[in-house]
Design a protein around this motif. Structure first.
Motif, PDB file in Angstrom:
ATOM      1  N   PRO A 141       9.434   9.547 -19.435  1.00 48.82           N
ATOM      2  CA  PRO A 141      10.379   9.818 -18.348  1.00 48.82           C
ATOM      3  C   PRO A 141      11.087   8.521 -17.946  1.00 48.82           C
ATOM      4  N   PHE A 142      12.086   8.639 -17.089  1.00 46.79           N
ATOM      5  CA  PHE A 142      12.847   7.504 -16.572  1.00 46.79           C
ATOM      6  C   PHE A 142      12.076   6.922 -15.375  1.00 46.79           C
ATOM      7  N   VAL A 143      11.937   5.601 -15.324  1.00 47.96           N
ATOM      8  CA  VAL A 143      11.151   4.998 -14.237  1.00 47.96           C
ATOM      9  C   VAL A 143      12.014   4.070 -13.379  1.00 47.96           C
ATOM     10  N   THR A 144      12.045   4.361 -12.085  1.00 43.92           N
ATOM     11  CA  THR A 144      12.680   3.456 -11.121  1.00 43.92           C
ATOM     12  C   THR A 144      11.547   2.805 -10.332  1.00 43.92           C
ATOM     13  N   ALA A 145      11.498   1.470 -10.347  1.00 37.77           N
ATOM     14  CA  ALA A 145      10.469   0.789  -9.550  1.00 37.77           C
ATOM     15  C   ALA A 145      11.102   0.233  -8.289  1.00 37.77           C
ATOM     16  N   LYS A 146      10.361   0.327  -7.193  1.00 38.76           N
ATOM     17  CA  LYS A 146      10.859  -0.222  -5.919  1.00 38.76           C
ATOM     18  C   LYS A 146       9.908  -1.322  -5.456  1.00 38.76           C
ATOM     19  N   GLU A 287       6.030   3.237  -6.677  1.00 36.15           N
ATOM     20  CA  GLU A 287       5.857   2.499  -5.414  1.00 36.15           C
ATOM     21  C   GLU A 287       4.437   1.980  -5.358  1.00 36.15           C
ATOM     22  N   SER A 288       4.257   0.721  -5.716  1.00 31.64           N
ATOM     23  CA  SER A 288       2.897   0.186  -5.712  1.00 31.64           C
ATOM     24  C   SER A 288       2.933  -1.278  -5.338  1.00 31.64           C
ATOM     25  N   LEU A 292       0.063  -3.360 -10.032  1.00 32.51           N
ATOM     26  CA  LEU A 292       0.555  -2.236 -10.841  1.00 32.51           C
ATOM     27  C   LEU A 292       2.045  -2.409 -11.173  1.00 32.51           C
ATOM     28  N   SER A 293       2.823  -2.887 -10.204  1.00 36.55           N
ATOM     29  CA  SER A 293       4.257  -3.088 -10.461  1.00 36.55           C
ATOM     30  C   SER A 293       4.439  -4.085 -11.609  1.00 36.55           C
ATOM     31  N   LYS A 294       3.691  -5.188 -11.559  1.00 37.66           N
ATOM     32  CA  LYS A 294       3.818  -6.198 -12.622  1.00 37.66           C
ATOM     33  C   LYS A 294       3.421  -5.611 -13.985  1.00 37.66           C
TER      34      LYS A 294
END
Ligand SMILES: NC(=O)c1ccc[n+]([C@@H]2O[C@H](COP(=O)([O-])OP(=O)(O)OC[C@H]3O[C@@H](n4cnc5c(N)ncnc54)[C@H](OP(=O)(O)O)[C@@H]3O)[C@@H](O)[C@H]2O)c1
Length: 353
Positions: A141-146, A287-288, A292-294
């Motif tokens: 899927p497409f992932v947008t990270a904030k 949103e983490s 996890l974001s890294k």
């Protein structure tokens, strides 16, 4: 076609695996109908727009962002309805990558003496369908990270729950509503006790389901998210099987799936995304916290990155500084940047891939 795209944008992230499509019908140069795909994906945009016009219209033109469908699925094909309503000209912008429809509509429409034009606003609309193409053509899927950070790059304020102001946070709620799934970690849920909903009047019902990565099933039923959100909208990805805890989740109506570990003993994020796609999620909002974001960013699993930057430096009350990582990460990326001002704060959006 620009107006059709505006229609499509209204329903992005809320069409349950189907594409978000916009459709406009004109007669003698005036717009007489406009619609988008319905909430949850059906009926399609064309059918919704055609419903609003009378039969046997003269000189009618239909503009639709994506190729109209030509197959019998859960609903009859849109081209059947277009032919029935005697539309004279059909303009669609991009071909539907769904193999049941790809490049099939033109022939049938032309056979019925309907003029067909392909490609209007093609560049803009291809960009809009990036997540749909990815969903249809790959396993991901497409992932947008904030990320929300202070002016000096901290992700945690040790004295306060929030890093950014109310305008930035509302913007996050709006972004959630444009995705069909949120992914977060049990660490963030346990530390912050958040709800991860869309708390803006008018879009509360667009809160997406949430996948919580909870390797050791640490979540307690006393947390806000479990107590206050619809349990059918909560999905747990775990690895360490514990029958008692799985039974508790089942009793609460929460689904749980076992995900394999990577070499570092964490949940394998590629498998996380593949499973999310199998569950029909096409647009993920991550949103983490910093760990996890890294991990998602390092593995090149993020398509868009949205960084909210507050106007304050946190200095000694800041924790989890992501500054040096971000500088290195963004240096090698040919990112297209969009900047938005939010009452002294900044949102910088990077289109990574
Ligand atoms: N500023 C922001 O934008 C923002 C956003 C959200 C949260 N936060 C803050 O961040 C804090 C938490 O940060 P954090 O870094 O400790 O936690 P985090 O990044 O939210 O989550 C880390 C946890 O995710 C799980 N995980 C699963 N797969 C992973 C993988 N492949 N790689 C890395 N982690 C994986 C691990 O938990 P398991 O061992 O359970 O698998 C790991 O401990 C919260 O207290 C919150 O306040 C800030």
């Amino acid at each position: 076609m620009g107006l059709a795209l505006q229609q499509a944008k209204k329903i992005l992230g809320n069409t349950n695996g189907n594409p978000a499509v916009g459709c406009v019908i004109t007669q003698n140069g005036s717009m007489i109908s406009a619609a988008h795909t319905s909430f949850n994906g059906r009926p399609h945009a064309e059918v919704n727009a055609l419903k609003l016009i009378p039969k046997n219209l003269k000189n009618s033109k239909l503009y639709v962002t994506l190729e109209p469908c030509s197959h019998y699925g859960k609903t009859p094909p849109c081209i059947k309805e277009i032919i029935k309503k005697k539309i004279k000209k059909v303009y669609f912008s991009v071909f539907d990558p769904d193999i049941r429809s790809f490049n099939k509509s033109t022939k049938t429409l032309k056979k019925n003496k309907i003029y067909v034009n392909v490609g209007l606003n093609n560049k803009k609309i291809k960009e809009f369908y990036k997540s749909y193409f990815l969903y249809k053509n790959t396993n991901f899927p497409f992932v947008t990270a904030k990320l929300a950070i202070s002016k000096d790059y901290f992700m945690i304020n040790k004295k306060k729950k929030w890093i950014t102001n109310v305008y930035s946070r509302s913007r996050v709620h709006l972004m959630r509503s444009l995705h069909d799934c949120i992914i977060t970690s049990s660490t963030t849920i346990i530390n912050d006790n958040p709800l991860f909903t869309c708390r803006i009047a008018g879009i509360e019902d667009r809160t997406p389901p949430i996948i919580i990565l909870d390797r050791n099933l640490r979540l307690s039923h006393k947390l806000n998210i479990i107590k206050k959100r619809n349990s059918k909208q909560i999905i747990i990805f775990y690895n360490n099987f514990n029958r008692k805890k799985i039974n508790i989740l089942k009793d609460l109506g929460i689904s749980a799936y076992k995900i394999p570990l990577n070499n570092n003993g964490n949940l394998d994020l590629k498998r996380v995304l593949i499973k999310a796609k199998k569950l029909s999620f096409s647009r993920i909002f991550l949103e983490s916290g910093i760990k996890l974001s890294k991990s998602f960013l390092k593995m090149n699993l993020v398509n868009h990155l949205n960084i909210f930057i507050s106007n304050d430096k946190l200095k000694r009350i800041g924790d989890d500084n992501i500054g040096s990582f971000l500088k290195k990460y963004l240096k090698n990326k040919k990112a297209k940047v969009e900047k938005v001002n939010l009452f002294n704060e900044k949102l910088i959006s990077y289109k990574i891939k």
